[in-house]
Design an enzyme around this catalytic site. Structure first.
Site, PDB file in Angstrom:
ATOM      1  N   ASN A 217       0.991  -1.128   0.120  1.00  0.00           N
ATOM      2  CA  ASN A 217      -0.105  -0.008   0.149  1.00  0.00           C
ATOM      3  C   ASN A 217       0.893   1.178  -0.112  1.00  0.00           C
ATOM      4  O   ASN A 217       2.068   1.222  -0.059  1.00  0.00           O
ATOM      5  CB  ASN A 217      -1.005  -0.001   1.174  1.00  0.00           C
ATOM      6  CG  ASN A 217      -0.233  -0.148   2.439  1.00  0.00           C
ATOM      7  OD1 ASN A 217       0.521   0.840   2.872  1.00  0.00           O
ATOM      8  ND2 ASN A 217      -0.363  -1.307   3.232  1.00  0.00           N
ATOM      9  N   ASP A 288      -5.013  -6.499   5.013  1.00  0.00           N
ATOM     10  CA  ASP A 288      -5.893  -7.189   5.579  1.00  0.00           C
ATOM     11  C   ASP A 288      -6.169  -8.624   4.897  1.00  0.00           C
ATOM     12  O   ASP A 288      -6.466  -9.513   5.594  1.00  0.00           O
ATOM     13  CB  ASP A 288      -7.399  -6.398   5.169  1.00  0.00           C
ATOM     14  CG  ASP A 288      -7.455  -5.242   6.098  1.00  0.00           C
ATOM     15  OD1 ASP A 288      -6.937  -5.302   7.145  1.00  0.00           O
ATOM     16  OD2 ASP A 288      -8.075  -4.441   5.514  1.00  0.00           O
ATOM     17  N   LYS A 298       9.720 -17.092  -9.636  1.00  0.00           N
ATOM     18  CA  LYS A 298       8.918 -16.303 -10.185  1.00  0.00           C
ATOM     19  C   LYS A 298       7.873 -16.808 -11.008  1.00  0.00           C
ATOM     20  O   LYS A 298       8.253 -18.035 -11.962  1.00  0.00           O
ATOM     21  CB  LYS A 298       9.850 -15.476 -11.136  1.00  0.00           C
ATOM     22  CG  LYS A 298       9.034 -14.209 -11.753  1.00  0.00           C
ATOM     23  CD  LYS A 298      10.188 -13.432 -12.668  1.00  0.00           C
ATOM     24  CE  LYS A 298       9.491 -12.663 -13.675  1.00  0.00           C
ATOM     25  NZ  LYS A 298      10.113 -12.200 -14.981  1.00  0.00           N
ATOM     26  N   PHE A 332      -5.103   3.495  14.344  1.00  0.00           N
ATOM     27  CA  PHE A 332      -5.311   4.625  13.372  1.00  0.00           C
ATOM     28  C   PHE A 332      -6.487   3.873  12.366  1.00  0.00           C
ATOM     29  O   PHE A 332      -6.506   2.698  12.223  1.00  0.00           O
ATOM     30  CB  PHE A 332      -4.171   4.880  12.342  1.00  0.00           C
ATOM     31  CG  PHE A 332      -3.284   5.922  13.129  1.00  0.00           C
ATOM     32  CD1 PHE A 332      -2.738   5.784  14.264  1.00  0.00           C
ATOM     33  CD2 PHE A 332      -3.136   7.183  12.214  1.00  0.00           C
ATOM     34  CE1 PHE A 332      -1.801   6.945  14.544  1.00  0.00           C
ATOM     35  CE2 PHE A 332      -2.503   8.382  12.894  1.00  0.00           C
ATOM     36  CZ  PHE A 332      -1.615   7.988  14.045  1.00  0.00           C
ATOM     37  N   LYS A 346     -14.159   0.683  14.655  1.00  0.00           N
ATOM     38  CA  LYS A 346     -13.095   0.051  14.802  1.00  0.00           C
ATOM     39  C   LYS A 346     -12.387   0.142  16.514  1.00  0.00           C
ATOM     40  O   LYS A 346     -11.961  -0.799  16.894  1.00  0.00           O
ATOM     41  CB  LYS A 346     -11.865   0.265  14.035  1.00  0.00           C
ATOM     42  CG  LYS A 346     -11.933  -0.244  12.569  1.00  0.00           C
ATOM     43  CD  LYS A 346     -10.978   0.658  11.740  1.00  0.00           C
ATOM     44  CE  LYS A 346     -11.223   0.233  10.171  1.00  0.00           C
ATOM     45  NZ  LYS A 346     -10.720   0.871   9.182  1.00  0.00           N
ATOM     46  N   LYS A 350     -11.710  -3.378  18.412  1.00  0.00           N
ATOM     47  CA  LYS A 350     -10.422  -4.056  18.818  1.00  0.00           C
ATOM     48  C   LYS A 350     -10.289  -3.390  20.090  1.00  0.00           C
ATOM     49  O   LYS A 350      -8.980  -3.777  20.475  1.00  0.00           O
ATOM     50  CB  LYS A 350      -9.652  -3.169  17.665  1.00  0.00           C
ATOM     51  CG  LYS A 350      -9.998  -3.541  16.345  1.00  0.00           C
ATOM     52  CD  LYS A 350      -8.956  -3.202  15.186  1.00  0.00           C
ATOM     53  CE  LYS A 350      -9.385  -3.308  13.691  1.00  0.00           C
ATOM     54  NZ  LYS A 350      -8.232  -3.446  12.798  1.00  0.00           N
TER      55      LYS A 350
HETATM   56  O1  PMT Z   1       2.810   6.161   6.450  1.00  0.00           O
HETATM   57  P1  PMT Z   1       2.159   7.498   5.972  1.00  0.00           P
HETATM   58  O2  PMT Z   1       2.436   7.729   4.716  1.00  0.00           O
HETATM   59  O3  PMT Z   1       2.680   8.668   6.708  1.00  0.00           O
HETATM   60  O4  PMT Z   1       0.648   7.536   5.990  1.00  0.00           O
HETATM   61  C1  PMT Z   1       0.014   7.358   7.379  1.00  0.00           C
HETATM   62  C2  PMT Z   1      -1.240   6.477   7.292  1.00  0.00           C
HETATM   63  C3  PMT Z   1      -2.425   6.865   6.633  1.00  0.00           C
HETATM   64  C4  PMT Z   1      -0.356   4.957   7.068  1.00  0.00           C
HETATM   65  C5  PMT Z   1      -1.650   6.371   8.942  1.00  0.00           C
HETATM   66  O5  PMT Z   1      -2.110   7.594   9.319  1.00  0.00           O
HETATM   67  C6  PMT Z   1      -2.869   5.210   9.100  1.00  0.00           C
HETATM   68  O6  PMT Z   1      -3.909   5.601   9.182  1.00  0.00           O
HETATM   69  N1  PMT Z   1      -2.565   4.309   9.495  1.00  0.00           N
HETATM   70  C7  PMT Z   1      -3.269   3.005   9.671  1.00  0.00           C
HETATM   71  C8  PMT Z   1      -3.696   2.626   8.297  1.00  0.00           C
HETATM   72  C9  PMT Z   1      -4.719   1.311   8.407  1.00  0.00           C
HETATM   73  O7  PMT Z   1      -4.146   0.067   8.242  1.00  0.00           O
HETATM   74  O8  PMT Z   1      -5.699   1.393   8.924  1.00  0.00           O
HETATM   75  P2  PMT Z   1      -6.997   0.505   8.927  1.00  0.00           P
HETATM   76  O9  PMT Z   1      -8.306   1.161   9.136  1.00  0.00           O
HETATM   77  O10 PMT Z   1      -7.002  -0.642   7.602  1.00  0.00           O
HETATM   78  O11 PMT Z   1      -6.639  -0.424  10.156  1.00  0.00           O
HETATM   79  C10 PMT Z   1      -7.130   0.064  11.464  1.00  0.00           C
HETATM   80  C11 PMT Z   1      -5.928  -0.247  12.411  1.00  0.00           C
HETATM   81  O12 PMT Z   1      -5.815  -1.595  12.406  1.00  0.00           O
HETATM   82  C12 PMT Z   1      -4.536   0.197  12.151  1.00  0.00           C
HETATM   83  O13 PMT Z   1      -4.055   0.874  13.468  1.00  0.00           O
HETATM   84  C13 PMT Z   1      -3.778  -0.794  11.452  1.00  0.00           C
HETATM   85  O14 PMT Z   1      -2.363  -0.743  11.980  1.00  0.00           O
HETATM   86  C14 PMT Z   1      -4.444  -2.110  12.362  1.00  0.00           C
HETATM   87  N2  PMT Z   1      -4.420  -3.086  11.707  1.00  0.00           N
HETATM   88  C15 PMT Z   1      -5.095  -3.453  10.447  1.00  0.00           C
HETATM   89  C16 PMT Z   1      -5.066  -4.604   9.794  1.00  0.00           C
HETATM   90  C17 PMT Z   1      -4.379  -5.790  10.526  1.00  0.00           C
HETATM   91  N3  PMT Z   1      -4.196  -7.052   9.900  1.00  0.00           N
HETATM   92  N4  PMT Z   1      -3.785  -5.732  11.572  1.00  0.00           N
HETATM   93  C18 PMT Z   1      -3.831  -4.419  12.361  1.00  0.00           C
HETATM   94  O15 PMT Z   1      -3.308  -4.313  13.475  1.00  0.00           O
END
Ligand code: PMT
Length: 411
Positions: A217, A288, A298, A332, A346, A350
């Site tokens: 991503n 995810d 490959k 986040f 979330k 969580k």
């Molecule tokens: O790195 P930058 O370019 O500065 O950009 C910052 C950012 C946009 C990446 C950051 O601000 C941000 O939003 N990070 C969270 C990205 C994310 O995965 O969001 P989500 O809404 O999909 O997930 C929610 C939360 O669950 C996140 O804290 C994520 O780390 C966590 N998660 C998600 C999936 C997973 N399998 N395990 C997790 O722990």
């Protein structure tokens, strides 16, 4: 001896009122205290005081014309805005206050103000009736609600002959307010996380399809790096668990960097350090889904289509939410619409203490930028709204909030 404003870059906006002459004393005092002062004058201010005076006192070029670009490699109002630790408007007329409240940008000062992400202080000066006019008061209220700090005008004989409120606060007092602001900022931050173990995750995970291809991503790692620097500055022992990032992580002996690739790697790296941790901030963008199979060599081009089967990764935060005891857990939420709804979902699902929602489809927010626009929620709802500010500022405010909550819970 270190001067009180050493290392601080202050943009001093001087607008057109008789009190503009006090801008000279203000420039001189701020400079003597060690600040690098960049003066921006409006056209009206130049009727009251000359550029040469302010240039001589600040030892810096004075700006007034947005289009007078002397250096072709830079855009002055953006560069100035980015460099500022504080923007101070003194004296501020009713006109600049109205422009700020309505987002107008038609000269060097107002464009810089729109581009600035640093805190803004305003010291108004105007006739007593102008100051009490409902339009002016409404504009002041609007700016208050956006976090602009006002240095109230004093009472006394005004240049227009009236006696009342509207006289620019004395330069000495304005300088003290600025000094107090930076001192409070330093005190609040330093030591706020002393003795705490903080884990920050950053960057985007990589899910291998084969040895040369992967799913990832747009995360650059900047948000997580800013958090690591801020946590360190507050005295924490920091572990930064970073997946793929665009830049090198911070080089600081107090920040231990662990590099990982996939969501599974990140899960393992976090879990093995979780027990000791006080605060965990998951700023990483974690996949995810991952390919069910990762080919060992490959994948060769063959048919017209290729189907990849994806399976869910383990949700790291959700797993931590289930086992947390003393730890303070911050997630986040990267959304492209309905940010509040999804972030709150979330937070509950969580079992987080705080969640930071950023709408990554908004300019200046989310992936790759140096700035972000965030809303921070807890189980009770909105805690803090941060309009366009630097990721460093988001990091500082978020971690201060966490430290206050932890200290509150310990009482
Ligand atoms: O790195 P930058 O370019 O500065 O950009 C910052 C950012 C946009 C990446 C950051 O601000 C941000 O939003 N990070 C969270 C990205 C994310 O995965 O969001 P989500 O809404 O999909 O997930 C929610 C939360 O669950 C996140 O804290 C994520 O780390 C966590 N998660 C998600 C999936 C997973 N399998 N395990 C997790 O722990």
């Amino acid at each position: 001896m270190l001067k009180s404003l050493q290392g601080k870059t202050i943009i001093l906006g001087i607008t057109g009122g008789i009190a503009a002459y006090k801008g000279a004393a203000l420039t001189s005092k701020l400079t003597q205290k060690g600040a690098e002062v960049h003066v921006i004058m409006t056209a009206s201010a130049k009727q009251f005081i000359t550029e040469l005076t302010l240039q001589s006192l600040s030892k810096q070029r004075v700006y007034s014309d947005t289009f007078q670009e002397r250096d072709p490699s830079s855009i002055s109002h953006i560069d100035l805005a980015d460099a500022a630790d504080l923007v101070l408007i003194a004296p501020a007329t009713a006109n600049i206050i109205a422009k700020m409240a309505h987002g107008l940008a038609d000269d060097m000062l107002s464009t810089t103000l729109l581009a600035a992400t640093a805190p803004v202080m305003v010291a108004p000066a105007m006739n007593v009736h102008m100051y009490q006019h409902p339009a002016v008061l409404a504009n002041i209220n609007t700016l208050h609600s956006r976090g602009v700090q006002f240095i109230e005008p004093g009472e006394g004989l005004l240049a227009c002959g009236y006696v009342g409120k509207g006289r620019l606060e004395e330069p000495e007092t304005i300088v003290s307010v600025v000094e107090n602001y930076f001192a409070a900022q330093a005190n609040a931050a330093a030591g706020a996380l002393a003795g705490k173990k903080v884990i920050i995750t950053a960057g985007g995970t990589i899910e291998r399809i084969d040895p040369v291809r992967y799913i990832s991503n747009d995360s650059s790692g900047k948000m997580g790096f800013a958090l690591s620097r801020a946590a360190r500055a507050m005295g924490a022992e920091v572990t930064l668990i970073a997946a793929r990032t665009d830049e090198a992580p911070p080089q600081d002996p107090g920040i231990r960097v662990v590099r990982v690739e996939s969501a599974q790697d990140m899960y393992e790296a976090v879990m093995s350090r979780w027990k000791d941790c006080d605060i965990l901030v998951k700023a990483a963008a974690v996949a995810d889904y991952r390919p069910r199979e990762s080919a060992e060599s490959k994948i060769k081009k063959s048919g017209d289509t290729l189907t990849l089967e994806l399976v869910k990764t383990t949700d790291i935060l959700e797993s931590l939410g289930k086992i947390k005891d003393k730890q303070f857990l911050i997630g986040f939420a990267a959304e492209t619409g309905n940010a509040e709804f999804y972030a709150k979902d979330k937070l509950v699902r969580k079992n987080l203490d705080l969640i930071v929602a950023n709408d990554v489809s908004t300019e200046g927010a989310g992936f790759g930028t140096d700035t972000n626009i965030v809303s921070i929620y807890d189980a009770g709802g909105l805690v803090l709204d941060l309009p366009l500010v630097s990721k460093d500022e988001v990091a500082r405010k978020l971690l201060l909030l966490a430290s206050e909550r932890i200290a509150g819970a310990a009482l």
